[in-house]
Design a protein around this motif. Structure first.
Motif, PDB file in Angstrom:
ATOM      1  N   ALA A  35       0.823  -1.065   0.050  1.00  0.00           N
ATOM      2  CA  ALA A  35       0.035  -0.084  -0.097  1.00  0.00           C
ATOM      3  C   ALA A  35       0.840   1.106  -0.123  1.00  0.00           C
ATOM      4  O   ALA A  35       1.968   1.385   0.796  1.00  0.00           O
ATOM      5  N   PRO A  36       0.454   2.078  -0.743  1.00  0.00           N
ATOM      6  CA  PRO A  36      -0.615   2.499  -1.518  1.00  0.00           C
ATOM      7  C   PRO A  36      -0.238   1.961  -2.858  1.00  0.00           C
ATOM      8  O   PRO A  36       0.825   1.441  -3.321  1.00  0.00           O
ATOM      9  N   VAL A  37      -1.460   1.526  -3.708  1.00  0.00           N
ATOM     10  CA  VAL A  37      -1.332   1.003  -4.880  1.00  0.00           C
ATOM     11  C   VAL A  37      -2.031   1.810  -5.897  1.00  0.00           C
ATOM     12  O   VAL A  37      -3.375   2.376  -5.866  1.00  0.00           O
ATOM     13  N   ASP A  38      -1.312   2.365  -7.044  1.00  0.00           N
ATOM     14  CA  ASP A  38      -1.950   3.306  -8.101  1.00  0.00           C
ATOM     15  C   ASP A  38      -2.317   2.569  -8.993  1.00  0.00           C
ATOM     16  O   ASP A  38      -3.480   3.178  -9.695  1.00  0.00           O
ATOM     17  N   ARG A  39      -1.728   1.306  -9.706  1.00  0.00           N
ATOM     18  CA  ARG A  39      -2.225   0.697 -10.763  1.00  0.00           C
ATOM     19  C   ARG A  39      -2.302  -0.633 -10.565  1.00  0.00           C
ATOM     20  O   ARG A  39      -1.465  -1.367  -9.756  1.00  0.00           O
ATOM     21  N   VAL A  40      -3.038  -1.473 -11.183  1.00  0.00           N
ATOM     22  CA  VAL A  40      -3.249  -2.836 -11.081  1.00  0.00           C
ATOM     23  C   VAL A  40      -3.099  -3.590 -12.426  1.00  0.00           C
ATOM     24  O   VAL A  40      -3.773  -3.202 -13.405  1.00  0.00           O
ATOM     25  N   LEU A  41      -1.824  -4.398 -12.715  1.00  0.00           N
ATOM     26  CA  LEU A  41      -1.825  -4.987 -13.942  1.00  0.00           C
ATOM     27  C   LEU A  41      -2.026  -6.608 -13.675  1.00  0.00           C
ATOM     28  O   LEU A  41      -1.426  -6.931 -13.097  1.00  0.00           O
ATOM     29  N   ALA A  55     -12.113  -8.842 -13.606  1.00  0.00           N
ATOM     30  CA  ALA A  55     -11.744  -8.174 -12.677  1.00  0.00           C
ATOM     31  C   ALA A  55     -11.084  -6.600 -12.850  1.00  0.00           C
ATOM     32  O   ALA A  55     -11.714  -5.777 -12.271  1.00  0.00           O
ATOM     33  N   ALA A  56     -10.464  -6.559 -13.964  1.00  0.00           N
ATOM     34  CA  ALA A  56     -10.126  -5.243 -14.504  1.00  0.00           C
ATOM     35  C   ALA A  56     -11.143  -4.319 -14.658  1.00  0.00           C
ATOM     36  O   ALA A  56     -11.205  -3.188 -14.470  1.00  0.00           O
ATOM     37  N   LEU A  57     -12.341  -4.842 -15.229  1.00  0.00           N
ATOM     38  CA  LEU A  57     -13.278  -3.982 -15.474  1.00  0.00           C
ATOM     39  C   LEU A  57     -14.039  -3.640 -14.262  1.00  0.00           C
ATOM     40  O   LEU A  57     -14.451  -2.356 -14.254  1.00  0.00           O
ATOM     41  N   ALA A  62     -14.865   1.051 -10.485  1.00  0.00           N
ATOM     42  CA  ALA A  62     -14.670   1.699  -9.094  1.00  0.00           C
ATOM     43  C   ALA A  62     -13.685   2.824  -8.943  1.00  0.00           C
ATOM     44  O   ALA A  62     -13.224   3.262  -8.123  1.00  0.00           O
ATOM     45  N   GLY A  63     -13.114   3.127 -10.475  1.00  0.00           N
ATOM     46  CA  GLY A  63     -12.368   4.278 -10.280  1.00  0.00           C
ATOM     47  C   GLY A  63     -10.879   3.926 -10.136  1.00  0.00           C
ATOM     48  O   GLY A  63      -9.972   4.941 -10.205  1.00  0.00           O
ATOM     49  N   LEU A  64     -10.406   2.825 -10.258  1.00  0.00           N
ATOM     50  CA  LEU A  64      -9.007   2.561 -10.303  1.00  0.00           C
ATOM     51  C   LEU A  64      -8.381   2.092 -11.534  1.00  0.00           C
ATOM     52  O   LEU A  64      -9.012   1.692 -12.391  1.00  0.00           O
ATOM     53  N   ASP A  65      -7.174   2.424 -11.523  1.00  0.00           N
ATOM     54  CA  ASP A  65      -6.572   2.009 -12.775  1.00  0.00           C
ATOM     55  C   ASP A  65      -6.135   0.667 -12.980  1.00  0.00           C
ATOM     56  O   ASP A  65      -5.212   0.049 -12.101  1.00  0.00           O
ATOM     57  N   ALA A  66      -6.681  -0.156 -13.903  1.00  0.00           N
ATOM     58  CA  ALA A  66      -6.499  -1.468 -13.942  1.00  0.00           C
ATOM     59  C   ALA A  66      -6.563  -1.976 -15.123  1.00  0.00           C
ATOM     60  O   ALA A  66      -7.561  -1.293 -16.187  1.00  0.00           O
ATOM     61  N   VAL A  67      -5.664  -2.909 -15.652  1.00  0.00           N
ATOM     62  CA  VAL A  67      -5.619  -3.596 -16.999  1.00  0.00           C
ATOM     63  C   VAL A  67      -5.462  -5.019 -16.845  1.00  0.00           C
ATOM     64  O   VAL A  67      -4.719  -5.440 -16.156  1.00  0.00           O
ATOM     65  N   ALA A  68      -6.027  -5.698 -17.752  1.00  0.00           N
ATOM     66  CA  ALA A  68      -5.778  -7.109 -17.811  1.00  0.00           C
ATOM     67  C   ALA A  68      -5.122  -7.208 -19.226  1.00  0.00           C
ATOM     68  O   ALA A  68      -5.288  -6.885 -20.261  1.00  0.00           O
ATOM     69  N   GLU A  69      -3.724  -8.031 -19.218  1.00  0.00           N
ATOM     70  CA  GLU A  69      -3.135  -8.130 -20.601  1.00  0.00           C
ATOM     71  C   GLU A  69      -2.808  -9.577 -20.747  1.00  0.00           C
ATOM     72  O   GLU A  69      -2.954 -10.552 -19.727  1.00  0.00           O
ATOM     73  N   TYR A  70      -2.640 -10.078 -22.082  1.00  0.00           N
ATOM     74  CA  TYR A  70      -2.108 -11.227 -22.415  1.00  0.00           C
ATOM     75  C   TYR A  70      -0.867 -11.178 -22.044  1.00  0.00           C
ATOM     76  O   TYR A  70       0.048 -10.228 -22.047  1.00  0.00           O
ATOM     77  N   ALA A  71      -0.386 -12.122 -21.179  1.00  0.00           N
ATOM     78  CA  ALA A  71       1.037 -12.324 -20.927  1.00  0.00           C
ATOM     79  C   ALA A  71       2.035 -12.337 -21.758  1.00  0.00           C
ATOM     80  O   ALA A  71       3.217 -12.192 -21.462  1.00  0.00           O
TER      81      ALA A  71
END
Length: 319
Positions: A35-41, A55-57, A62-71
């Motif tokens: 903590a804190p977390v600004d972005r979630v990959l 989950a990323a959606l 909820a207002g958080l920066d998040a993205v799901a990527e192909y590894a």
């Protein structure tokens, strides 16, 4: 891979879910997050990525920066101390996920969400979150997909501050799963026959549950090795509707999108076969209901079982 063992894995879903719910009740699966977390990959392949997209959606909503990527992507967000990286692999050996995770090791907080806590992926992570799915003897990720969804919902609730009782949700999904299994003789033969067309199965789900459509199609490809494709319901009218004119189109509809109606109008006008799961649909040749299917979160955790049991039935017949 063995269809009989795959079926046994499916039959073990309610007990495994209840065990996971108990674990979530008594402890924090994500204890040790920075903590804190600004972005979630979120990184993964196959069904792991399907769950990550869900989950990323929700994190973005909820207002958080998040993205799901192909590894397997060449590049994504750069590492940093406030970028949380969650690498997802049930086996912990998916090469693409291991490669991507290794690129963040030591330069960003790295979590391994895996069913094998001593796997290669776990060994490069700062924190390991076990899926508690048990050994899937059939060789197909079914319980681990369901558990990945539960744990990512738990992560989303934690990071967003959303007051969601994920353990209780998992228990409700276990009850719904158990009901579908107990009544399968009532609905499965009809559904399997209706979806048994010359040109495969096409699954539709709203964006918030697109993982269900993609996983359902994957089960049909992976087990009985039949053609199947998943599509987001709204997008379906732009990218998949064309096939209804030329194919013996068999659709497995997972309702809940505000764009169900345009898709159903096209399906009806083209005399496609529709099976609906989780809600009454007038145009459907068959409807499968279960307790709790009025809750989109219970649907998310339960509805893939219908395609899984169809796949198991077809696979066993061809084995």
């Amino acid at each position: 891979m063995d269809p009989r063992l795959f079926l046994a894995d499916l039959e073990a879903k309610p007990a495994a879910l209840r065990n996971l719910a108990s674990i979530l009740t008594v402890g924090d699966a994500w204890a040790g997050l920075p903590a804190p977390v600004d972005r979630v990959l979120l990184l993964g392949m196959g069904s792991s990525r399907y769950a990550a997209e869900m989950a990323a959606l929700r994190l973005r909503a909820a207002g958080l920066d998040a993205v799901a990527e192909y590894a397997s992507t060449d590049a994504s967000w750069p590492p940093g101390p406030r970028t949380l990286v969650v690498a997802i692999s049930a086996s912990g050996t998916s090469q693409e996920t291991l490669d991507a995770a290794s690129g963040y090791a030591g330069s960003a907080p790295l979590v391994a969400l895996t069913n094998v806590p001593d796997s290669p992926l776990a060994r490069v992570a700062d924190l390991v979150v076990p899926m508690h799915g048990g050994t899937e003897e059939g060789g197909v990720a079914c319980r681990t997909f369901q558990h990945t969804l539960v744990l990512l919902l738990d992560l989303a609730a934690r990071l967003s501050g959303e007051p969601r009782d994920v353990a209780s949700l998992a228990r409700r999904a276990a009850d719904a799963t158990e009901d579908l299994l107990a009544r399968r003789d009532e609905w499965l033969p009809t559904v399997a026959d209706l979806l048994d067309g010359r040109h495969g199965v096409y699954t539709l789900a709203p964006a918030e549950r697109l993982s269900s459509a993609l996983q359902s199609a994957l089960m049909v490809r992976e087990g009985p090795r039949r053609p199947a494709a998943g599509c987001e319901t709204g997008d379906w009218s732009h990218v998949d509707v064309y096939l209804t004119r030329t194919l013996d189109y068999r659709a497995l509809l997972l309702p809940g999108s505000r764009y169900d109606r345009p898709a159903l109008d096209w399906l009806r006008s083209r005399a496609a076969t529709v099976v609906a799961v989780g809600a009454d649909v007038a145009e459907a040749a068959a409807v499968v209901r279960y307790p709790g299917d009025d809750d989109p979160y219970v649907r998310l955790l339960t509805e893939t079982l219908v395609a899984e049991l169809v796949a198991a039935r077809w696979w066993a017949a061809a084995f």
